[in-house]
Scaffold this motif. Sequence first.
Motif, PDB file in Angstrom:
ATOM      1  N   HIS B 122       0.839  -1.201   0.000  1.00 51.76           N
ATOM      2  CA  HIS B 122       0.000   0.000   0.000  1.00 51.76           C
ATOM      3  C   HIS B 122       0.869   1.244   0.000  1.00 51.76           C
ATOM      4  N   ALA B 123       0.592   2.139  -0.930  1.00 54.76           N
ATOM      5  CA  ALA B 123       1.355   3.376  -1.026  1.00 54.76           C
ATOM      6  C   ALA B 123       1.169   4.189   0.254  1.00 54.76           C
ATOM      7  N   PRO B 124       2.218   4.832   0.724  1.00 55.51           N
ATOM      8  CA  PRO B 124       2.091   5.681   1.908  1.00 55.51           C
ATOM      9  C   PRO B 124       1.173   6.865   1.633  1.00 55.51           C
ATOM     10  N   ALA B 125       0.659   7.432   2.688  1.00 52.49           N
ATOM     11  CA  ALA B 125      -0.387   8.441   2.578  1.00 52.49           C
ATOM     12  C   ALA B 125       0.048   9.650   1.750  1.00 52.49           C
ATOM     13  N   ASP B 126       1.309  10.046   1.859  1.00 48.53           N
ATOM     14  CA  ASP B 126       1.688  11.299   1.210  1.00 48.53           C
ATOM     15  C   ASP B 126       1.790  11.151  -0.310  1.00 48.53           C
ATOM     16  N   THR B 127       1.880   9.921  -0.813  1.00 52.40           N
ATOM     17  CA  THR B 127       1.861   9.779  -2.275  1.00 52.40           C
ATOM     18  C   THR B 127       0.457  10.049  -2.800  1.00 52.40           C
ATOM     19  N   THR B 128      -0.552   9.695  -2.019  1.00 57.89           N
ATOM     20  CA  THR B 128      -1.910   9.973  -2.482  1.00 57.89           C
ATOM     21  C   THR B 128      -2.149  11.483  -2.531  1.00 57.89           C
ATOM     22  N   ALA B 129      -1.450  12.210  -1.669  1.00 57.32           N
ATOM     23  CA  ALA B 129      -1.562  13.671  -1.717  1.00 57.32           C
ATOM     24  C   ALA B 129      -0.999  14.195  -3.038  1.00 57.32           C
ATOM     25  N   VAL B 130       0.130  13.628  -3.471  1.00 54.80           N
ATOM     26  CA  VAL B 130       0.716  14.049  -4.741  1.00 54.80           C
ATOM     27  C   VAL B 130      -0.171  13.609  -5.902  1.00 54.80           C
ATOM     28  N   ALA B 131      -0.756  12.423  -5.771  1.00 54.08           N
ATOM     29  CA  ALA B 131      -1.680  11.952  -6.798  1.00 54.08           C
ATOM     30  C   ALA B 131      -2.849  12.937  -6.940  1.00 54.08           C
ATOM     31  N   ASP B 132      -3.295  13.473  -5.811  1.00 51.65           N
ATOM     32  CA  ASP B 132      -4.363  14.470  -5.843  1.00 51.65           C
ATOM     33  C   ASP B 132      -3.913  15.724  -6.582  1.00 51.65           C
ATOM     34  N   GLU B 133      -2.669  16.086  -6.354  1.00 52.80           N
ATOM     35  CA  GLU B 133      -2.129  17.279  -7.016  1.00 52.80           C
ATOM     36  C   GLU B 133      -2.152  17.087  -8.536  1.00 52.80           C
ATOM     37  N   VAL B 134      -1.737  15.925  -8.982  1.00 51.92           N
ATOM     38  CA  VAL B 134      -1.779  15.602 -10.409  1.00 51.92           C
ATOM     39  C   VAL B 134      -3.211  15.717 -10.918  1.00 51.92           C
ATOM     40  N   MET B 135      -4.113  15.114 -10.158  1.00 51.89           N
ATOM     41  CA  MET B 135      -5.515  15.119 -10.560  1.00 51.89           C
ATOM     42  C   MET B 135      -6.042  16.545 -10.687  1.00 51.89           C
ATOM     43  N   ARG B 136      -5.718  17.367  -9.713  1.00 46.74           N
ATOM     44  CA  ARG B 136      -6.249  18.731  -9.725  1.00 46.74           C
ATOM     45  C   ARG B 136      -5.763  19.512 -10.954  1.00 46.74           C
ATOM     46  N   THR B 137      -4.483  19.333 -11.252  1.00 45.79           N
ATOM     47  CA  THR B 137      -3.931  20.004 -12.439  1.00 45.79           C
ATOM     48  C   THR B 137      -4.710  19.617 -13.692  1.00 45.79           C
ATOM     49  N   LEU B 138      -4.987  18.336 -13.805  1.00 47.27           N
ATOM     50  CA  LEU B 138      -5.680  17.859 -15.000  1.00 47.27           C
ATOM     51  C   LEU B 138      -7.142  18.297 -15.019  1.00 47.27           C
ATOM     52  N   VAL B 139      -7.783  18.229 -13.869  1.00 43.77           N
ATOM     53  CA  VAL B 139      -9.189  18.640 -13.804  1.00 43.77           C
ATOM     54  C   VAL B 139      -9.314  20.128 -14.150  1.00 43.77           C
ATOM     55  N   ASP B 140      -8.384  20.920 -13.637  1.00 45.67           N
ATOM     56  CA  ASP B 140      -8.413  22.354 -13.946  1.00 45.67           C
ATOM     57  C   ASP B 140      -8.312  22.591 -15.451  1.00 45.67           C
ATOM     58  N   ALA B 141      -7.407  21.847 -16.083  1.00 46.08           N
ATOM     59  CA  ALA B 141      -7.249  21.997 -17.533  1.00 46.08           C
ATOM     60  C   ALA B 141      -8.507  21.552 -18.266  1.00 46.08           C
ATOM     61  N   CYS B 142      -9.170  20.551 -17.733  1.00 47.34           N
ATOM     62  CA  CYS B 142     -10.425  20.106 -18.348  1.00 47.34           C
ATOM     63  C   CYS B 142     -11.491  21.192 -18.204  1.00 47.34           C
ATOM     64  N   ALA B 143     -11.509  21.817 -17.044  1.00 43.05           N
ATOM     65  CA  ALA B 143     -12.508  22.853 -16.795  1.00 43.05           C
ATOM     66  C   ALA B 143     -12.282  24.070 -17.688  1.00 43.05           C
ATOM     67  N   ALA B 144     -11.000  24.324 -18.017  1.00 43.27           N
ATOM     68  CA  ALA B 144     -10.676  25.500 -18.823  1.00 43.27           C
ATOM     69  C   ALA B 144     -10.993  25.293 -20.295  1.00 43.27           C
ATOM     70  N   LEU B 145     -11.259  24.048 -20.646  1.00 43.01           N
ATOM     71  CA  LEU B 145     -11.540  23.722 -22.052  1.00 43.01           C
ATOM     72  C   LEU B 145     -12.908  24.281 -22.452  1.00 43.01           C
ATOM     73  N   ALA B 146     -13.088  24.502 -23.746  1.00 43.09           N
ATOM     74  CA  ALA B 146     -14.419  24.863 -24.237  1.00 43.09           C
ATOM     75  C   ALA B 146     -15.396  23.815 -23.733  1.00 43.09           C
ATOM     76  N   PRO B 147     -16.523  24.252 -23.182  1.00 39.57           N
ATOM     77  CA  PRO B 147     -17.440  23.311 -22.534  1.00 39.57           C
ATOM     78  C   PRO B 147     -17.940  22.226 -23.487  1.00 39.57           C
ATOM     79  N   ALA B 148     -18.217  21.079 -22.921  1.00 35.66           N
ATOM     80  CA  ALA B 148     -18.741  19.970 -23.712  1.00 35.66           C
ATOM     81  C   ALA B 148     -20.148  20.300 -24.181  1.00 35.66           C
ATOM     82  N   GLY B 149     -20.653  19.504 -25.093  1.00 43.63           N
ATOM     83  CA  GLY B 149     -22.006  19.693 -25.600  1.00 43.63           C
ATOM     84  C   GLY B 149     -22.997  19.719 -24.440  1.00 43.63           C
ATOM     85  N   PRO B 150     -24.109  20.399 -24.615  1.00 43.06           N
ATOM     86  CA  PRO B 150     -25.063  20.609 -23.518  1.00 43.06           C
ATOM     87  C   PRO B 150     -25.613  19.294 -22.964  1.00 43.06           C
ATOM     88  N   GLU B 151     -25.702  18.289 -23.806  1.00 51.81           N
ATOM     89  CA  GLU B 151     -26.249  17.017 -23.338  1.00 51.81           C
ATOM     90  C   GLU B 151     -25.226  16.188 -22.575  1.00 51.81           C
TER      91      GLU B 151
END
Lengths: 223, 223
Positions: B122-151
Motif C-alpha cells: 500500500h502506497a504511503p499516505a503522502d503519495t496519495t496527496a501528490v496523486a491528488d495534485e496531479v488530478m487537480r492540475t488535470l481537472v483544472d485543464a479540463c474545466a478551462a476547455l471549451a465546454p462539452a455539448g449541452p447534453e
Amino acid sequence: MARTDGTGAESPRERYRSQVREEIKAHAWEQIATAGASALSVNAIARRMGLSGPALYRYFAGRDELITELVRDAYRSLADALGAAAAGGADLSGLAHALRGWALADPQRYFLVYGTPVPGYHAPADTTAVADEVMRTLVDACAALAPAGPEAGEAPFATHLLGHRDWAGEQPAPPEVLHRFLVFWTRLHGVLSLELAGHFTGMGFRPELLFEAELESLLAPRF
Amino acid sequence: MARTDGTGAESPRERYRSQVREEIKAHAWEQIATAGASALSVNAIARRMGLSGPALYRYFAGRDELITELVRDAYRSLADALGAAAAGGADLSGLAHALRGWALADPQRYFLVYGTPVPGYHAPADTTAVADEVMRTLVDACAALAPAGPEAGEAPFATHLLGHRDWAGEQPAPPEVLHRFLVFWTRLHGVLSLELAGHFTGMGFRPELLFEAELESLLAPRF
DNA sequence: TGTACATCAGTGAACGCGCGTTCACTGATGTAC
DNA sequence: TGTACATCAGTGAACGCGCGTTCACTGATGTAC
C-alpha cells in the motif's frame, strides 16, 4: 507411447500426470493472486501441495517453463472466452463484456497478459499466435459493426494505418475498422487496468459505468 | 542539528549524505529499468557503487523504505512535469504531451506508478496527496476547455458522477468536466501502457499517432 | 593554531532464510508372460 | 491367475547462491576549546 492403439485414450498414469499438472498450476495461480507473479516459487507450491520441492520437476522442467505455461493458459482462456462469445452471436459490445468478465474473474491473470512486462522476458512464439486469434475475433466484430462515418477512413491515423496494416493478415480490414479495433483495445484496457490496479478505489464512483460509457463512445459512428 | 543558525544551509556532511542518497536512488532506477522493480536488491546496488551492502543502511532504513522513496519521487516528478507545463500556459493538449514525454522518458517509472500493483503493498499516505495534485492540475485543464455539448452533463455516467464526486475536492467541478478528466486519464493510459509494455511492437504503425488520435477524440465536444 | 574529543561513513563477518536445481534412492504402480 | 520385471512418482540430502539485515569495529572527518 504407453498406448499404441491410436485411440488417443490416456492411460491411468497419463491421466494422473495431467491431473497433477493442473493442480500445480492451480496452486501457482493462487500464489500469484496473493503475492504477484514475480514471487512465484516452486518450493512454496510443493509445500502447499504436501510434496517435496523436487517432486514438481517430474511435471515441469523448471520455474520458467511453469510460468510460460501459465502465460500460455491465460492467453488461451481469453481467446476461448471471446471465441465462445462470438460463436454465441455476440457483437462488439458483447465481446467487450466478455473481456470485462474475464478480466474481473482473475485480475492477476489479466495483468500477466497485459500488465507490466518483466524486462528481458520474451513470450514464446505460440502465445503470439493466440494473441493473433484474439485480435482476429475482435477485428471481425469491428468489421461487422455498422460502418463508421464516411470521413473516418480519411482521418490522419486511419490514413497512416492504410500503409501499416500487415499485422492484420493477408486481406486486412479497412483502416477505419482497424482503427476502431485499436480504440476498442486501448480504451477498454485503460479503464480495466486502472480499475484492477485499484486506482479508482476511494473515488466512490462505479467503474463499470465508466467502462460502459467508454464502450458507448467507441461504438459511435464518430469514435 | 549540526547547524543552529536557522539559515537552513547544509553542512558538508549533510550535503554529502543527500548526494549519496541520490546516487543510491539513481542506481536503483537503473536496476529497475534492467530487471524490474521486484528484482531490486540492496546488495546489488551497493556492489555497483563499490560499497559493501550494509553501508546503504546509513542512508535507508531498508529495502522497503528505498522503494517507497522511489515511488514518492516518481509521483513527485510527474506532478512537477505537469505542474510546470500548466504554469507555462499549457492547455489539456499540452498536458497530454507532457504526460507522454514523462512516460517515455522512463517506462519503468511510469509502471511503478500506474503498472501492475504488488498485491499487499500500500502506497504511503503522502503519495496519495501528490496523486491528488496531479488530478487537480488535470481537472483544472479540463474545466478551462471549451465546454462539452449541452447534453454531456446528462449522459448516464455524468449523472452518476453528480452523486459521486467527493474525490474532486470541496467545490468539485461539474460532472461533465470530471467525466472528461477520467476519459483523459483512461484513454491516454490505455495507449501509453500498451505501447510501453511493447504490445504494439511488430505491428508497424506509429503509436504516437494513435496517441494523437485518442487525444483528439477526448478534446472533441462529444468525447 | 593545535590538540582532544565526538561524530559518523563504511567494513567484514556473521545470522538465518528461501530459492532453484541435481542426485541417488525407495517404494508403489503398471506391464508382460 | 501369479510371478518377474520395468516404469516412474516422490523423497531427503545436498549444492551453491543471493538475499536482507545486525553487529562490533576502524578510521576519517568535523567540532570545541
